[in-house]
Design a protein around this motif. Structure first.
Motif, PDB file in Angstrom:
ATOM      1  N   ARG A 136      77.714  30.649  25.268  1.00  0.00           N
ATOM      2  CA  ARG A 136      78.412  29.501  25.856  1.00  0.00           C
ATOM      3  C   ARG A 136      79.826  29.349  25.301  1.00  0.00           C
ATOM      4  NH1 ARG A 136      73.831  24.738  26.468  1.00  0.00           N
ATOM      5  NH2 ARG A 136      72.357  25.997  27.666  1.00  0.00           N
ATOM      6  N   LEU A 137      79.961  29.527  23.987  1.00  0.00           N
ATOM      7  CA  LEU A 137      81.283  29.410  23.370  1.00  0.00           C
ATOM      8  C   LEU A 137      82.197  30.532  23.859  1.00  0.00           C
ATOM      9  CD1 LEU A 137      83.285  28.119  21.440  1.00  0.00           C
ATOM     10  CD2 LEU A 137      82.233  29.441  19.579  1.00  0.00           C
ATOM     11  N   SER A 138      81.684  31.728  23.937  1.00  0.00           N
ATOM     12  CA  SER A 138      82.480  32.861  24.406  1.00  0.00           C
ATOM     13  C   SER A 138      83.023  32.599  25.812  1.00  0.00           C
ATOM     14  CB  SER A 138      81.639  34.139  24.391  1.00  0.00           C
ATOM     15  OG  SER A 138      82.413  35.234  24.795  1.00  0.00           O
ATOM     16  N   ALA A 139      82.172  32.080  26.695  1.00  0.00           N
ATOM     17  CA  ALA A 139      82.603  31.773  28.064  1.00  0.00           C
ATOM     18  C   ALA A 139      83.715  30.720  28.068  1.00  0.00           C
ATOM     19  CB  ALA A 139      81.410  31.305  28.894  1.00  0.00           C
ATOM     20  N   ARG A 140      83.541  29.668  27.257  1.00  0.00           N
ATOM     21  CA  ARG A 140      84.558  28.595  27.187  1.00  0.00           C
ATOM     22  C   ARG A 140      85.859  29.099  26.569  1.00  0.00           C
ATOM     23  NH1 ARG A 140      83.665  23.245  27.054  1.00  0.00           N
ATOM     24  NH2 ARG A 140      85.912  23.301  27.361  1.00  0.00           N
ATOM     25  N   LEU A 141      85.757  29.959  25.562  1.00  0.00           N
ATOM     26  CA  LEU A 141      86.965  30.525  24.947  1.00  0.00           C
ATOM     27  C   LEU A 141      87.702  31.413  25.946  1.00  0.00           C
ATOM     28  CD1 LEU A 141      85.629  31.367  21.369  1.00  0.00           C
ATOM     29  CD2 LEU A 141      87.356  29.646  21.929  1.00  0.00           C
ATOM     30  N   ASP A 142      86.952  32.144  26.756  1.00  0.00           N
ATOM     31  CA  ASP A 142      87.587  32.969  27.795  1.00  0.00           C
ATOM     32  C   ASP A 142      88.315  32.091  28.805  1.00  0.00           C
ATOM     33  OD1 ASP A 142      86.680  35.270  26.596  1.00  0.00           O
ATOM     34  OD2 ASP A 142      85.026  35.599  28.005  1.00  0.00           O
ATOM     35  N   GLU A 143      87.716  30.945  29.159  1.00  0.00           N
ATOM     36  CA  GLU A 143      88.336  30.018  30.117  1.00  0.00           C
ATOM     37  C   GLU A 143      89.618  29.409  29.551  1.00  0.00           C
ATOM     38  OE1 GLU A 143      85.666  26.868  31.253  1.00  0.00           O
ATOM     39  OE2 GLU A 143      84.125  28.295  31.869  1.00  0.00           O
ATOM     40  N   GLU A 144      89.520  28.876  28.345  1.00  0.00           N
ATOM     41  CA  GLU A 144      90.642  28.136  27.764  1.00  0.00           C
ATOM     42  C   GLU A 144      91.651  29.044  27.052  1.00  0.00           C
ATOM     43  OE1 GLU A 144      89.829  24.405  25.996  1.00  0.00           O
ATOM     44  OE2 GLU A 144      88.011  24.105  27.186  1.00  0.00           O
ATOM     45  N   ASP A 145      91.203  30.191  26.590  1.00  0.00           N
ATOM     46  CA  ASP A 145      92.044  31.222  25.985  1.00  0.00           C
ATOM     47  C   ASP A 145      93.004  30.711  24.898  1.00  0.00           C
ATOM     48  OD1 ASP A 145      92.694  33.886  25.695  1.00  0.00           O
ATOM     49  OD2 ASP A 145      94.255  33.838  27.236  1.00  0.00           O
ATOM     50  N   PRO A 146      92.468  30.052  23.839  1.00  0.00           N
ATOM     51  CA  PRO A 146      93.352  29.525  22.791  1.00  0.00           C
ATOM     52  C   PRO A 146      93.798  30.577  21.759  1.00  0.00           C
ATOM     53  CG  PRO A 146      91.095  28.995  22.265  1.00  0.00           C
ATOM     54  CD  PRO A 146      91.073  29.696  23.604  1.00  0.00           C
ATOM     55  N   ILE A 147      93.208  31.787  21.829  1.00  0.00           N
ATOM     56  CA  ILE A 147      93.485  32.795  20.803  1.00  0.00           C
ATOM     57  C   ILE A 147      94.157  34.008  21.437  1.00  0.00           C
ATOM     58  CG2 ILE A 147      92.467  34.277  19.031  1.00  0.00           C
ATOM     59  CD1 ILE A 147      90.063  32.319  18.977  1.00  0.00           C
ATOM     60  N   GLU A 148      95.350  34.323  20.937  1.00  0.00           N
ATOM     61  CA  GLU A 148      96.050  35.519  21.406  1.00  0.00           C
ATOM     62  C   GLU A 148      95.482  36.737  20.698  1.00  0.00           C
ATOM     63  OE1 GLU A 148     100.296  35.404  21.212  1.00  0.00           O
ATOM     64  OE2 GLU A 148     100.352  33.287  21.811  1.00  0.00           O
ATOM     65  N   GLY A 149      95.354  37.815  21.409  1.00  0.00           N
ATOM     66  CA  GLY A 149      94.899  39.059  20.789  1.00  0.00           C
ATOM     67  C   GLY A 149      93.392  39.146  20.701  1.00  0.00           C
ATOM     68  N   ALA A 150      92.942  40.285  20.189  1.00  0.00           N
ATOM     69  CA  ALA A 150      91.505  40.559  20.077  1.00  0.00           C
ATOM     70  C   ALA A 150      90.928  39.954  18.796  1.00  0.00           C
ATOM     71  CB  ALA A 150      91.276  42.061  20.088  1.00  0.00           C
ATOM     72  N   TYR A 151      89.681  39.564  18.870  1.00  0.00           N
ATOM     73  CA  TYR A 151      88.965  39.044  17.707  1.00  0.00           C
ATOM     74  C   TYR A 151      87.469  39.226  17.933  1.00  0.00           C
ATOM     75  CZ  TYR A 151      88.105  35.034  20.725  1.00  0.00           C
ATOM     76  OH  TYR A 151      87.724  34.251  21.776  1.00  0.00           O
ATOM     77  N   PHE A 152      86.711  39.135  16.857  1.00  0.00           N
ATOM     78  CA  PHE A 152      85.253  39.201  16.927  1.00  0.00           C
ATOM     79  C   PHE A 152      84.708  37.794  16.742  1.00  0.00           C
ATOM     80  CE2 PHE A 152      86.553  43.400  15.508  1.00  0.00           C
ATOM     81  CZ  PHE A 152      85.803  44.229  16.336  1.00  0.00           C
ATOM     82  N   LEU A 153      83.802  37.384  17.616  1.00  0.00           N
ATOM     83  CA  LEU A 153      83.139  36.079  17.507  1.00  0.00           C
ATOM     84  C   LEU A 153      81.794  36.277  16.835  1.00  0.00           C
ATOM     85  CD1 LEU A 153      82.825  33.037  18.166  1.00  0.00           C
ATOM     86  CD2 LEU A 153      81.898  33.739  20.399  1.00  0.00           C
ATOM     87  N   GLU A 154      81.541  35.512  15.770  1.00  0.00           N
ATOM     88  CA  GLU A 154      80.254  35.542  15.074  1.00  0.00           C
ATOM     89  C   GLU A 154      79.729  34.119  14.985  1.00  0.00           C
ATOM     90  OE1 GLU A 154      80.953  37.238  11.219  1.00  0.00           O
ATOM     91  OE2 GLU A 154      81.355  39.241  12.029  1.00  0.00           O
ATOM     92  N   VAL A 155      78.494  33.913  15.423  1.00  0.00           N
ATOM     93  CA  VAL A 155      77.839  32.607  15.325  1.00  0.00           C
ATOM     94  C   VAL A 155      76.594  32.807  14.475  1.00  0.00           C
ATOM     95  CG1 VAL A 155      76.728  30.726  16.573  1.00  0.00           C
ATOM     96  CG2 VAL A 155      78.710  31.888  17.583  1.00  0.00           C
ATOM     97  N   SER A 156      76.471  32.013  13.393  1.00  0.00           N
ATOM     98  CA  SER A 156      75.325  32.199  12.504  1.00  0.00           C
ATOM     99  C   SER A 156      74.981  30.921  11.748  1.00  0.00           C
ATOM    100  CB  SER A 156      75.613  33.323  11.505  1.00  0.00           C
ATOM    101  OG  SER A 156      76.640  32.949  10.621  1.00  0.00           O
ATOM    102  N   SER A 157      73.897  31.013  11.023  1.00  0.00           N
ATOM    103  CA  SER A 157      73.479  29.966  10.097  1.00  0.00           C
ATOM    104  C   SER A 157      74.408  30.009   8.887  1.00  0.00           C
ATOM    105  CB  SER A 157      72.043  30.253   9.657  1.00  0.00           C
ATOM    106  OG  SER A 157      71.746  29.639   8.439  1.00  0.00           O
ATOM    107  N   PRO A 158      74.580  28.875   8.199  1.00  0.00           N
ATOM    108  CA  PRO A 158      75.427  28.893   7.005  1.00  0.00           C
ATOM    109  C   PRO A 158      74.780  29.601   5.828  1.00  0.00           C
ATOM    110  CG  PRO A 158      74.477  26.729   7.312  1.00  0.00           C
ATOM    111  CD  PRO A 158      74.097  27.538   8.522  1.00  0.00           C
ATOM    112  N   GLY A 159      73.494  29.886   5.894  1.00  0.00           N
ATOM    113  CA  GLY A 159      72.810  30.578   4.807  1.00  0.00           C
ATOM    114  C   GLY A 159      72.480  29.655   3.644  1.00  0.00           C
ATOM    115  N   VAL A 160      71.957  30.229   2.585  1.00  0.00           N
ATOM    116  CA  VAL A 160      71.499  29.429   1.448  1.00  0.00           C
ATOM    117  C   VAL A 160      72.648  28.812   0.659  1.00  0.00           C
ATOM    118  CG1 VAL A 160      69.287  30.597   1.164  1.00  0.00           C
ATOM    119  CG2 VAL A 160      71.260  31.443  -0.070  1.00  0.00           C
ATOM    120  N   GLU A 161      73.823  29.438   0.711  1.00  0.00           N
ATOM    121  CA  GLU A 161      74.974  28.875   0.009  1.00  0.00           C
ATOM    122  C   GLU A 161      75.902  28.186   1.009  1.00  0.00           C
ATOM    123  OE1 GLU A 161      76.683  31.726  -2.731  1.00  0.00           O
ATOM    124  OE2 GLU A 161      75.141  31.183  -4.171  1.00  0.00           O
TER     125      GLU A 161
END
Length: 156
Positions: free
Chosen positions: A59-84
């Motif tokens: 869902r975030l990827s689709a919205r970022l593609d629509e609004e395009d706030p970031i110039e250039g290529a990047y990797f999107l990572e969505v995760s849990s914050p983990g134990v720390e």
């Protein structure tokens, strides 16, 4: 620039997370080597699973593609914050009172800039941490605005 992109991403992300009853922990836009990464950390009571991360990522990827706030290529990572898990907001310090934390300061208190110990209390924008100094247990009170970085800590 990276803080502005993180803020724009938060604004785009909030409605998605509200719909799914998930909490935003942090958004980080940073360069590693030649590559840029947009890292989104989400959570909920009881923890999140990989399916929820996948749904948010799509869902975030689709919205970022629509609004395009970031110039250039990047990797999107969505995760849990983990134990720390990072502690960013005052509400995080209240929620995790009684847990072990690592806190790094902008300027020293009692000659120290880093503390690892139990978050005993958080009142009036002041974190009280109980920590070991050699064989003695001490307490330090740290005003929220002096905290540069904080996260939950695993102490063995």
């Amino acid at each position: 620039m990276s803080q502005n992109i993180a803020k724009q991403t938060e604004d785009i992300l909030q409605p998605i997370l509200q719909e799914l009853s998930l909490d935003l922990v942090d958004v980080v836009y940073e360069k590693e080597g030649k590559n840029w990464f947009l890292r989104v950390y989400i959570d909920k009571d009881g923890g999140i699973d990989i399916e929820e991360c996948g749904i948010v990522s799509e869902r975030l990827s689709a919205r970022l593609d629509e609004e395009d706030p970031i110039e250039g290529a990047y990797f999107l990572e969505v995760s849990s914050p983990g134990v720390e898990r990072p502690l960013k907001k005052e509400a995080d310090f209240i929620k995790y009172t009684g847990e072990n934390v690592y806190v790094k300061l902008y300027e020293p208190i009692n000659g120290e800039k880093e503390f690892i110990g139990e978050l005993v209390a958080f009142d009036n924008n002041v974190a009280k941490i109980s920590y070991k100094d050699k064989t003695r247990t001490k307490e330090v009170e740290i005003p929220f605005e002096k905290i540069a970085k904080a996260h939950l800590a695993v102490i063995f």
